[in-house]
Design a protein around this motif. Structure first.
Motif, PDB file in Angstrom:
ATOM      1  N   ALA A   1       0.835  -1.203   0.000  1.00 38.28           N
ATOM      2  CA  ALA A   1       0.000   0.000   0.000  1.00 38.28           C
ATOM      3  C   ALA A   1       0.870   1.253   0.000  1.00 38.28           C
ATOM      4  N   PRO A   2       0.617   2.196  -0.902  1.00 33.61           N
ATOM      5  CA  PRO A   2       1.363   3.457  -0.862  1.00 33.61           C
ATOM      6  C   PRO A   2       1.025   4.245   0.385  1.00 33.61           C
ATOM      7  N   VAL A   3       2.021   4.918   0.962  1.00 34.97           N
ATOM      8  CA  VAL A   3       1.840   5.726   2.166  1.00 34.97           C
ATOM      9  C   VAL A   3       1.936   7.195   1.780  1.00 34.97           C
ATOM     10  N   ILE A   4       0.896   7.970   2.116  1.00 38.07           N
ATOM     11  CA  ILE A   4       0.856   9.389   1.782  1.00 38.07           C
ATOM     12  C   ILE A   4       0.754  10.188   3.072  1.00 38.07           C
ATOM     13  N   CYS A   5       1.715  11.050   3.311  1.00 33.73           N
ATOM     14  CA  CYS A   5       1.682  11.942   4.475  1.00 33.73           C
ATOM     15  C   CYS A   5       1.036  13.263   4.046  1.00 33.73           C
ATOM     16  N   LEU A   6      -0.034  13.646   4.712  1.00 27.85           N
ATOM     17  CA  LEU A   6      -0.765  14.848   4.314  1.00 27.85           C
ATOM     18  C   LEU A   6      -1.439  15.492   5.513  1.00 27.85           C
ATOM     19  N   SER A   7      -2.025  16.639   5.258  1.00 24.91           N
ATOM     20  CA  SER A   7      -2.815  17.332   6.270  1.00 24.91           C
ATOM     21  C   SER A   7      -4.187  17.640   5.684  1.00 24.91           C
ATOM     22  N   ALA A   8      -5.198  16.966   6.194  1.00 23.66           N
ATOM     23  CA  ALA A   8      -6.559  17.227   5.716  1.00 23.66           C
ATOM     24  C   ALA A   8      -7.021  18.614   6.136  1.00 23.66           C
ATOM     25  N   LYS A   9      -6.456  19.149   7.205  1.00 24.08           N
ATOM     26  CA  LYS A   9      -6.858  20.468   7.696  1.00 24.08           C
ATOM     27  C   LYS A   9      -6.367  21.576   6.772  1.00 24.08           C
ATOM     28  N   THR A  10      -5.099  21.505   6.370  1.00 25.80           N
ATOM     29  CA  THR A  10      -4.526  22.568   5.537  1.00 25.80           C
ATOM     30  C   THR A  10      -4.583  22.257   4.050  1.00 25.80           C
ATOM     31  N   GLY A  11      -4.821  20.982   3.699  1.00 23.17           N
ATOM     32  CA  GLY A  11      -4.813  20.595   2.289  1.00 23.17           C
ATOM     33  C   GLY A  11      -3.439  20.228   1.778  1.00 23.17           C
ATOM     34  N   GLN A  12      -2.435  20.256   2.654  1.00 26.31           N
ATOM     35  CA  GLN A  12      -1.063  19.919   2.254  1.00 26.31           C
ATOM     36  C   GLN A  12      -0.976  18.482   1.740  1.00 26.31           C
ATOM     37  N   GLU A  13      -0.452  18.303   0.533  1.00 27.80           N
ATOM     38  CA  GLU A  13      -0.201  16.999  -0.104  1.00 27.80           C
ATOM     39  C   GLU A  13      -1.480  16.235  -0.478  1.00 27.80           C
ATOM     40  N   ILE A  14      -2.621  16.891  -0.526  1.00 30.65           N
ATOM     41  CA  ILE A  14      -3.841  16.221  -0.998  1.00 30.65           C
ATOM     42  C   ILE A  14      -3.657  15.779  -2.445  1.00 30.65           C
ATOM     43  N   GLY A  15      -2.930  16.571  -3.218  1.00 30.19           N
ATOM     44  CA  GLY A  15      -2.645  16.216  -4.614  1.00 30.19           C
ATOM     45  C   GLY A  15      -1.898  14.902  -4.724  1.00 30.19           C
TER      46      GLY A  15
ATOM     47  N   LEU B   1      -4.368  12.023  -4.446  1.00 29.30           N
ATOM     48  CA  LEU B   1      -5.119  11.798  -5.682  1.00 29.30           C
ATOM     49  C   LEU B   1      -4.239  11.149  -6.748  1.00 29.30           C
ATOM     50  N   SER B   2      -2.965  11.541  -6.797  1.00 27.38           N
ATOM     51  CA  SER B   2      -2.039  10.926  -7.763  1.00 27.38           C
ATOM     52  C   SER B   2      -1.789   9.461  -7.424  1.00 27.38           C
ATOM     53  N   ALA B   3      -1.655   9.153  -6.127  1.00 33.52           N
ATOM     54  CA  ALA B   3      -1.450   7.760  -5.715  1.00 33.52           C
ATOM     55  C   ALA B   3      -2.676   6.914  -6.048  1.00 33.52           C
TER      56      ALA B   3
ATOM     57  N   ARG C   1      -5.157   2.768  -9.666  1.00 33.99           N
ATOM     58  CA  ARG C   1      -6.166   2.441 -10.687  1.00 33.99           C
ATOM     59  C   ARG C   1      -5.499   2.007 -11.993  1.00 33.99           C
ATOM     60  N   LYS C   2      -4.409   2.678 -12.369  1.00 30.56           N
ATOM     61  CA  LYS C   2      -3.692   2.300 -13.588  1.00 30.56           C
ATOM     62  C   LYS C   2      -3.048   0.928 -13.444  1.00 30.56           C
ATOM     63  N   MET C   3      -2.496   0.642 -12.259  1.00 32.31           N
ATOM     64  CA  MET C   3      -1.880  -0.656 -12.016  1.00 32.31           C
ATOM     65  C   MET C   3      -2.895  -1.794 -12.153  1.00 32.31           C
ATOM     66  N   ALA C   4      -4.142  -1.526 -11.740  1.00 28.14           N
ATOM     67  CA  ALA C   4      -5.183  -2.549 -11.826  1.00 28.14           C
ATOM     68  C   ALA C   4      -5.537  -2.881 -13.273  1.00 28.14           C
ATOM     69  N   GLU C   5      -5.174  -2.009 -14.199  1.00 30.28           N
ATOM     70  CA  GLU C   5      -5.466  -2.232 -15.621  1.00 30.28           C
ATOM     71  C   GLU C   5      -4.356  -2.973 -16.353  1.00 30.28           C
ATOM     72  N   VAL C   6      -3.250  -3.261 -15.646  1.00 31.38           N
ATOM     73  CA  VAL C   6      -2.114  -3.949 -16.271  1.00 31.38           C
ATOM     74  C   VAL C   6      -2.506  -5.371 -16.632  1.00 31.38           C
ATOM     75  N   ARG C   7      -2.285  -5.750 -17.871  1.00 35.59           N
ATOM     76  CA  ARG C   7      -2.584  -7.113 -18.351  1.00 35.59           C
ATOM     77  C   ARG C   7      -1.306  -7.724 -18.889  1.00 35.59           C
ATOM     78  N   ILE C   8      -0.872  -8.828 -18.282  1.00 34.41           N
ATOM     79  CA  ILE C   8       0.367  -9.499 -18.684  1.00 34.41           C
ATOM     80  C   ILE C   8       0.019 -10.635 -19.636  1.00 34.41           C
ATOM     81  N   THR C   9       0.664 -10.667 -20.782  1.00 30.90           N
ATOM     82  CA  THR C   9       0.373 -11.720 -21.747  1.00 30.90           C
ATOM     83  C   THR C   9       0.801 -13.070 -21.197  1.00 30.90           C
ATOM     84  N   THR C  10       0.153 -14.115 -21.665  1.00 31.23           N
ATOM     85  CA  THR C  10       0.449 -15.466 -21.170  1.00 31.23           C
ATOM     86  C   THR C  10       1.884 -15.861 -21.472  1.00 31.23           C
TER      87      THR C  10
END
Length: 511
Positions: free
Chosen positions: A375-389, A392-394, A399-408
């Motif tokens: 699991a990615p770890v994100i340090c942020l402040s919900a009060k100030t909005g610090q690192e909320i971006g 969202l990027s994580a 979501r992109k990783m879940a779309e990875v399809r490896i050929t047989t």
């Protein structure tokens, strides 16, 4: 979509009516007044056309003084967003001074209103309904939300009301002169207190109403992923949800246990639809001291079961607790994609007063919660909005990783190299062998679908726990699958007796 708000003073049966109309128990129902605090919103499909139903906290009486102002403000927002109000009163208690005050306030909202006289459980109670004509509302219905009596009459009345609006061309729209981009302020007097309510556009749908209902229908056809925000009490779950949405949607308080119901809110993040679920904090099993807290915990666990992604919120100012680990274990056992949020980062400093390192803190979290090391770890402040971006990027990366399809072919070459680098140990003179491998994926994969690999082997019982962990580590070394648990399914080769039995069964069926 039309919206209906259920309003009234505390303990008249609003949540019971809400659940009865939905056909499921979504809001917590209890004899204790003031149980509902936030707005609880869901789509009701009982009638001829679906509509959005809003359950609100009780207005007036202040059964919960610490939250009365925020609860009233949330109810006022629901009133001003609604096309129709269901004003619920207690038929057996009769008209109270607060009912009269609310009736006066609701008339000033200029919304169509149905007076719903609740708790008419028996025929002997029906004469009590006549007293409520004194309030002067044109449309009045009696029912028993607890037993479902009179519910169909209410649904029929709602259908007729909306059908008439469609015939006259009054589709759901904004109040005249209201701009979506500007908040609407209204002064509300309840009892001896005055509240100023800021009503922004409806973020529970997060759809610009100018785009029309076609956009809403289009979004409803998409499998909207559900994000459950979980954690122990007072770590900032509601603050995080509000900061993501950009408005005060959930009530926030320094008092533990502020959130009680699991609140579903549709929104768009980076142009994609999501359903955010704010949940009640999970206390240790020995700590809940009221039945309301127990019901809240049950709602949180149910929200986690139906979620597609779990967002575990931790308090960065304190060490990881046993309860944090227990909640993290629930996420790991459920095989949910997961993100870990270290909230209150604005309050974290080194002992010498310098700025704390996010990397060091993340490594400490991974050591403590080693079973969620993906699991990615994100340090942020919900009060100030610090690192909320960063959060969202994580989320976008998971979501992109879940779309990875490896050929047989690529997958089998990979496993061949892994086997050659580290052969599996033997058991009882027999060695675990891989015959074939493939990635399992449905034709239509929902967002955040966890990667699953099917391995055809000689005997699944020969796989050891240590080699299973080795294979998972090897897969992550090649494809990170950040935030996603990995499933390995083993299918052993049939024995000669099992093959003969299968062939015999096929011959019998053909006959």
């Amino acid at each position: 979509m039309h919206r209906i708000a259920i309003v009234g003073r505390p303990n008249v049966g609003k949540s019971s009516l809400f659940n009865r109309l939905l056909g499921r128990r979504l809001s917590i129902v209890h004899d204790q007044p003031g149980v509902t605090r936030d707005r609880v919103i869901a789509v009701c499909e009982k009638g001829k056309m679906p509509f959005e139903l809003i359950d609100t906290g009780g207005i007036g009486d202040a059964p919960d003084p610490e939250f009365s102002q925020a609860t009233h403000a949330a109810a006022m927002i629901a009133i001003h967003q609604a096309d129709l109000l269901l004003f619920v009163v207690d038929g057996r208690a009769g008209i109270t001074p607060l009912d009269r005050e609310l009736a006066h306030q609701l008339r000033r909202s200029h919304r169509t209103l149905f007076l719903v006289v609740n708790k008419i459980d028996e025929r002997m109670h029906e004469p009590l309904v006549n007293d409520f004509y004194e309030l002067g509302f044109e449309k009045m219905l009696s029912l028993s939300a607890a037993h479902g009596l009179g519910l169909q009459s209410l649904i029929d009345a709602i259908d007729r009301h909306f059908e008439d609006k469609i015939i006259t061309g009054q589709s759901p729209k904004l109040n005249q002169g209201q701009n979506l981009e500007e908040p609407l302020f209204c002064n509300t007097n309840i009892g001896n207190e005055q509240y100023e309510v800021a009503q922004a556009h409806d973020t529970t749908l997060c759809l610009n109403e100018k785009e029309g209902s076609s956009r809403l229908i289009e979004l409803q056809k998409v499998a909207i992923p559900k994000l459950a925000i979980v954690g122990r009490p007072n770590v900032g779950k509601s603050s995080l949800l509000n900061k993501i949405l950009g408005q005060e949607r959930s009530i926030v308080s320094p008092i533990s246990g502020t959130t009680r119901d699991a609140i579903d809110i549709e929104c768009e993040l980076k142009g994609l639809p999501y359903l955010l679920v704010d949940t009640a904090g999970l206390r240790h099993r020995s700590k809940p001291d009221t039945s309301v807290e127990i019901f809240s915990a049950m709602r949180t666990q149910e929200a986690l079961r139906r979620a597609d992604v779990g967002v575990l919120v931790l308090d960065a100012t304190v060490e990881i607790t046993a309860q944090d680990k227990r909640i993290a274990g629930m996420l790991q056992e459920s095989y949910k994609p997961c993100l870990i949020v270290m909230n209150k980062w604005d309050l974290v400093h080194k002992e010498n007063g310098g700025r704390a390192s996010q990397g060091e803190h993340a490594e400490m979290i991974r050591r403590e919660l080693f079973f969620l090391d993906y699991a990615p770890v994100i340090c942020l402040s919900a009060k100030t909005g610090q690192e909320i971006g960063r959060f969202l990027s994580a989320l976008e990366e998971v979501r992109k990783m879940a779309e990875v399809r490896i050929t047989t072919g690529e997958l089998n070459r990979f496993f061949k190299a892994v086997w050659e680098h580290q052969p599996p140990p033997s058991r009882g003179g027999r060695r675990f062998k891989l015959l074939y491998a493939t990635q399992v994926a449905p034709d239509i994969r929902p967002p955040f679908h966890t990667p699953e690999f099917l391995l055809f082997v000689n005997d699944a019982k020969l796989m050891t726990d240590s080699y299973h962990k080795y294979l998972l580590h090897a897969i992550r070394s090649q494809w990170s699958f950040s935030g996603l648990p990995i499933r390995l399914r083993l299918q052993g080769r049939l024995s000669r007796a099992e093959q003969d039995k299968k062939e015999l069964g096929a011959i019998t069926n053909n006959r």
